[in-house]
Design a protein around this motif. Structure first.
Motif, PDB file in Angstrom:
ATOM      1  N   TYR A 126      -7.286  -0.679  -0.158  1.00 53.73           N
ATOM      2  CA  TYR A 126      -5.848  -0.550   0.069  1.00 53.73           C
ATOM      3  C   TYR A 126      -5.544   0.790   0.718  1.00 53.73           C
ATOM      4  N   LYS A 127      -4.743   0.780   1.767  1.00 53.34           N
ATOM      5  CA  LYS A 127      -4.323   2.028   2.404  1.00 53.34           C
ATOM      6  C   LYS A 127      -2.866   2.278   2.080  1.00 53.34           C
ATOM      7  N   LYS A 128      -2.541   3.513   1.739  1.00 45.45           N
ATOM      8  CA  LYS A 128      -1.173   3.858   1.405  1.00 45.45           C
ATOM      9  C   LYS A 128      -0.298   3.768   2.653  1.00 45.45           C
ATOM     10  N   PRO A 129       0.933   3.276   2.504  1.00 41.76           N
ATOM     11  CA  PRO A 129       1.821   3.212   3.664  1.00 41.76           C
ATOM     12  C   PRO A 129       2.251   4.618   4.091  1.00 41.76           C
ATOM     13  N   LEU A 130       2.635   4.734   5.365  1.00 40.99           N
ATOM     14  CA  LEU A 130       3.050   6.031   5.893  1.00 40.99           C
ATOM     15  C   LEU A 130       4.320   6.523   5.212  1.00 40.99           C
ATOM     16  N   MET A 131       5.266   5.603   4.998  1.00 43.07           N
ATOM     17  CA  MET A 131       6.527   5.951   4.357  1.00 43.07           C
ATOM     18  C   MET A 131       6.671   5.092   3.094  1.00 43.07           C
ATOM     19  N   PRO A 132       6.901   5.702   1.935  1.00 44.74           N
ATOM     20  CA  PRO A 132       7.029   4.911   0.707  1.00 44.74           C
ATOM     21  C   PRO A 132       8.214   3.946   0.772  1.00 44.74           C
ATOM     22  N   TYR A 133       8.167   2.922  -0.069  1.00 43.38           N
ATOM     23  CA  TYR A 133       9.168   1.865  -0.077  1.00 43.38           C
ATOM     24  C   TYR A 133      10.558   2.411  -0.358  1.00 43.38           C
ATOM     25  N   LEU A 138      16.188   3.811   1.215  1.00 45.71           N
ATOM     26  CA  LEU A 138      17.212   4.851   1.339  1.00 45.71           C
ATOM     27  C   LEU A 138      17.620   5.038   2.788  1.00 45.71           C
ATOM     28  N   LEU A 139      16.661   5.012   3.695  1.00 45.98           N
ATOM     29  CA  LEU A 139      16.961   5.144   5.125  1.00 45.98           C
ATOM     30  C   LEU A 139      17.803   3.963   5.608  1.00 45.98           C
ATOM     31  N   LEU A 140      17.526   2.764   5.151  1.00 41.37           N
ATOM     32  CA  LEU A 140      18.317   1.594   5.516  1.00 41.37           C
ATOM     33  C   LEU A 140      19.750   1.722   5.022  1.00 41.37           C
TER      34      LEU A 140
END
Length: 157
Positions: A126-133, A138-140
């Motif tokens: 598993y690779k960690k995503p660049l930006m957490p969920y 919050l950005l949305l």
């Protein structure tokens, strides 16, 4: 089992089931009394046999925990029975502990847990995503609020 002294009583390493249940429930006094009465031995002999059973049980539990911890990538130090529990005074004092930086027990346990989870995820590929969920969410929300503000500003402005 070979007994070098034939005049002595034969040693019975097994404990009765009811005594085992008492030991597992930490009712040691009753277990010692019951074993002494059932087998007509002294309380000291019963205590020695129950202590031997208890240590064997703890060793078996520790081995099981170690195998589970190794499978999950958790260090053995985090789950050890025989290590001394750190008291509040030791944690607050300035005394440094060998081979590690002074940390509280909670942060050390959390670091051990984090390392175990990370190693398990690495084993799975598993690779960690660049930006957490949560940052995506919050950005949305910020983008939607900015869009609504801009629309309301154009209509009523």
């Amino acid at each position: 089992m070979f007994n070098p002294d034939p005049s002595s009583k034969p040693v019975n390493p097994k404990l009765p089931k009811d005594v085992i249940m008492m030991v597992e429930k930490n009712n040691l006094v009753m277990a010692i009394k019951t074993l002494a009465q059932d087998e007509n031995i002294s309380m000291d002999e019963a205590k020695v046999r129950i202590d031997a059973y208890e240590t064997a049980l703890k060793v078996k539990q520790q081995q099981k925990l170690n195998t589970i911890a190794n499978k999950q990538g958790i260090s053995n130090h985090a789950i050890s029975f025989d290590r001394k529990q750190e008291t509040k005074e030791e944690l607050e004092s300035g005394k440094l502990i060998k081979t590690r930086v002074k940390t509280t027990k909670q942060t050390q346990d959390f670091k051990d847990l984090q390392q175990g989870v990370d190693s398990q995820l690495n084993n799975l590929g598993y690779k960690k995503p660049l930006m957490p969920y949560w940052t995506k969410r919050l950005l949305l929300i910020v983008v939607i609020m900015a869009g609504l503000f801009w629309i309301l500003w154009r209509v009523f402005g």
